[in-house]
Design a protein around this motif. Structure first.
Motif, PDB file in Angstrom:
ATOM      1  N   THR A 181      83.029  72.111  64.504  1.00  0.00           N
ATOM      2  CA  THR A 181      83.776  72.039  65.745  1.00  0.00           C
ATOM      3  C   THR A 181      82.851  71.874  66.916  1.00  0.00           C
ATOM      4  O   THR A 181      83.559  71.620  68.237  1.00  0.00           O
TER       5      THR A 181
ATOM      6  N   GLN B 265      81.647  74.520  59.430  1.00  0.00           N
ATOM      7  CA  GLN B 265      82.192  74.818  60.909  1.00  0.00           C
ATOM      8  C   GLN B 265      80.823  73.943  63.149  1.00  0.00           C
ATOM      9  O   GLN B 265      81.685  74.325  63.031  1.00  0.00           O
TER      10      GLN B 265
ATOM     11  N   PRO C 210      88.185  67.761  66.004  1.00  0.00           N
ATOM     12  CA  PRO C 210      86.817  68.373  65.059  1.00  0.00           C
ATOM     13  C   PRO C 210      87.435  66.816  63.760  1.00  0.00           C
ATOM     14  O   PRO C 210      86.708  66.312  63.029  1.00  0.00           O
TER      15      PRO C 210
END
Length: 741
Positions: A325, A322, A335
């Motif tokens: 991002t 994550q 991304p």
């Protein structure tokens, strides 16, 4: 086992995570409970007060100075607010009130921290910065001591910025914009290397970015652990001891972490630059802080730095989950695209800089910057494999629109031509590789020569220069490099030999004048005159055989004309000194003849005018001197002639202007031995013992192996009632004289 000092063990300990320090100290001090007790006290003080560089084993503190704080004055500077503090210094924003009004940064040693070792490190940082003149390095403006005279300070450019990684993320700079900033960092570091200084602690907090007219400008700061590449930064510098880790572990090169007998060189900064680039690209360092905290001990930390291979940047991004991002948002890209931007060229460039074997890294910071620029320009990078497919891919990327417009027939024709020239390209690729290696070797040797030209021949900088020159010679033999590259290498080698010869010539004169000329008796000046005569004879200019006119014509055509003319001036001045002390007289017509001969060799009007004034072949008229100066750029004048200019002003009775010229000469040529020595001697004549000591100390930093400098320093100390320091300086002089016998 290497015997380590209290300070060494302390500095190594505080470089470790807090939970590892106790084990490390127990291991290092296992046979010395008293040493362990003292080190633990230092660490406890460090953990109470922050980073602290305390007193070395057996060393006493010079004085417990009063605290300085905002609102107080130090010299012409009013302290406005404290900006921060490091191991041994406090940095204030200050206002300079005269001769100009401006905001500056003033760094002063902490109260109670003014031990000899701390002062040495502090002065080393000041001198490291003062040696440099680059738009991306914070400049030093001034220096001095507090009113009590015990705590030195220096004044530098106030950098109103933020760390480079924070700036890039806050302003959502794209990868390309980050790379352009990084190139500026490389250029600044390369400038420091050319000045003979290794930073040793390159990290985001030491690379600030500020805005000038809305454009981001990099400023490299904090040379607090800088190391002289091949020189003493100050006469009191404590060289990094064997077994002493200096730097920040996440950004530290393997050779810094190993603390072996292998000396750290400029390639250590290349490694740290690569770590910085890795962080600019991926948002993290190759060796992450979490991993360091998991190290089971000091040796495990060393092993991680020296052995753990870093993850390729694009792979680190692809596996960041994550976090990718957030990273992509900070770079204004999707991304999915961010890892693709990095994959290939930038991967290769970063990994080359992160090589554990320093021989496989970039040879210089400028080479590093050049390869990053090639990546930005979509050109083949040196770090990438030079395959035909790779080069063809680069061509397509640079010419995408044209390639899409071509027909299938052109593609077929291109394939045929590609096959025909493939063999030839292999030969050209090898030639190009040899040319690049030779060109890089010449560039590296040139940088080493630039760093060496102000050093004595026994200085390690000449050893470094000789090593790089040997590489140039080796690559010239059996290489397939083109004629232009080989010719450039030959020109450099000729320049190197000339520089060696000139340096030996100049250093011989300096040592003679200081060791002999400090004694103002007839016998000493007779020796000076005879030895200067011999120095000239050894260079092929025998003043006993050649007439002034003939010698002047020969010197005029010599590439070392200025150095030879300096020698002739010094020789003729020595003859005058002998005559003034009752020795053999020099007829005025002979002085005129030699001045005319020197003016044949060096006919520049300004220098000719100075000779005529100094040797009194024309009346000492201020108008004559003013006219000569008005037609010349003093900033471009060599150090010797500025010294003669100061003497000329003394002759016309303008001592104030003579002092100003001497101060200007020192500002333009701070590393010139004779200028510093002459200025110190002038201060002795003025009975300003503190100022004389200051400049004699600078002389010992420039050339530490000249006994005459130490004897003059001893005299200044004695006049200033510093008996212990005077005895020490005399002892150094005596040891140098015994070693020279």
């Amino acid at each position: 086992m290497t015997i380590q000092s209290e300070e060494t063990i302390f500095l190594e300990a505080i470089a470790l995570p807090a939970e590892q320090r106790a084990e490390f100290v127990r291991h290092q001090c296992r046979n010395d409970p008293e040493l362990r007790r003292r080190v633990e006290q230092l660490i406890a003080a460090h953990e109470r007060q922050g980073d602290i560089l305390d007193v070395a084993l057996g060393e006493t503190v010079i004085g417990q100075s009063a605290t300085v704080d905002a609102g107080e004055d130090i010299g012409p500077y009013r302290l406005l607010q404290k900006l921060g503090e490091g191991g041994f210094g406090v940095v204030f924003m200050a206002e300079q009130r005269h001769p100009v009004r401006r905001k500056v940064a003033l760094k002063v040693i902490k109260p109670g921290m003014d031990s000899k070792s701390v002062i040495a490190r502090f002065e080393a940082e000041r001198q490291a910065l003062a040696m440099m003149d680059h738009p991306n390095i914070a400049r030093v403006f001034d220096g001095g001591s507090t009113v009590d005279g015990e705590r030195p300070y220096f004044v530098m450019e106030l950098v109103k910025g933020v760390p480079i990684v924070e700036f890039c993320d806050t302003n959502s700079l794209t990868t390309a914009e980050r790379l352009r900033l990084f190139i500026s960092v490389c250029n600044a570091v390369h400038h420091a290397h050319q000045k003979g200084v290794i930073h040793r602690d390159i990290k985001p907090s030491n690379v600030m970015v500020t805005l000038h007219d809305g454009e981001p400008v990099v400023k490299v700061i904090d040379f607090g652990v800088a190391k002289a590449l091949h020189q003493r930064l100050t006469e009191k510098t404590l060289f990094t001891q064997y077994g002493m880790m200096v730097g920040t572990p996440q950004y530290m090169s393997p050779e810094q972490a190993e603390m072996s007998g292998l000396d750290v060189d400029t390639r250590s900064d290349i490694y740290s630059l690569a770590v910085l680039l890795y962080e600019l690209i991926t948002g993290t360092t190759p060796l992450q802080a979490e991993s360091l905290r998991k190290a089971t001990g000091y040796q495990d930390l060393q092993r991680m730095i020296c052995e753990d291979e870093p993850v390729v940047p694009s792979q680190r991004l692809s596996t960041s989950g994550q976090q990718l991002t957030i990273l992509a948002k900070h770079r204004r890209v999707s991304p999915e695209r961010l890892p693709r931007e990095i994959r290939g060229d930038l991967d290769w460039i970063v990994m080359k800089g992160l090589e554990k074997d320093r021989r496989r890294r970039y040879d210089s910071a400028s080479d590093f910057a050049a390869d990053v620029q090639r990546a930005l320009d979509l050109e083949p990078v040196l770090a990438g494999p030079p395959s035909q497919v790779y080069r063809l891919k680069k061509f397509v990327l640079r010419n995408r629109a044209a390639v899409l417009a071509v027909t299938a027939a052109v593609v077929v024709l291109g394939a045929i031509l590609f096959a025909l020239v493939d063999g030839r390209n292999h030969r050209l690729a090898r030639q190009r590789q040899d040319e690049v290696r030779l060109t890089n070797a010449v560039d590296e040797a040139t940088s080493a020569l630039v760093a060496a030209v102000d050093a004595e021949l026994t200085d390690d900088r000449w050893t470094s220069a000789e090593f790089t020159v040997s590489r140039v010679r080796e690559l010239m033999q059996g290489a397939t490099a083109g004629v232009a590259a080989v010719d450039r290498a030959r020109v450099f080698l000729d320049r190197y030999e000339l520089a060696r010869r000139d340096q030996q010539f100049t250093l011989a004169m300096e040592e003679l004048l200081i060791n002999r000329g400090t004694n103002q008796d007839l016998s000493s000046w007779i020796t000076v005159e005879r030895e200067l005569r011999k120095i000239l004879r050894d260079r092929g200019y025998d003043v006993d055989l050649l007439s002034p006119v003939e010698l002047g014509k020969r010197v005029r055509d010599d590439p070392s004309m200025l150095q030879l003319t300096d020698a002739l001036e010094l020789w003729l001045d020595a003859r005058r000194q002998v005559a003034a002390l009752g020795g053999e007289a020099v007829p005025s017509e002979e002085i005129v003849a030699w001045v005319d001969g020197m003016n044949i060799a060096d006919p520049k009007p300004f220098r000719s005018a100075l000779r005529k004034l100094v040797f009194e072949t024309v009346p000492p008229e201020p108008e004559f001197l003013a006219l000569a100066i008005a037609e010349n750029d003093l900033a471009a004048t060599c150090s010797r002639k500025l010294s003669w200019l100061a003497q000329a002003y003394q002759l016309v009775g303008n001592n104030r202007r003579a002092f100003e010229i001497q101060a200007f000469a020192l500002s333009r040529h701070p590393g010139d031995l004779l200028l510093n020595f002459e200025y110190a001697t002038r201060q002795m004549n003025e009975q300003d013992w503190d100022e004389a000591i200051r400049y004699y100390l600078r002389c010992t930093a420039i050339r530490p192996n000249i006994s005459g400098v130490w004897r003059s320093l001893a005299e200044a100390y004695r006049n200033n009632n510093e008996t212990e320091a005077a005895d020490h300086a005399l002892d150094v002089a005596a040891r140098l004289e015994r070693a020279a016998q």
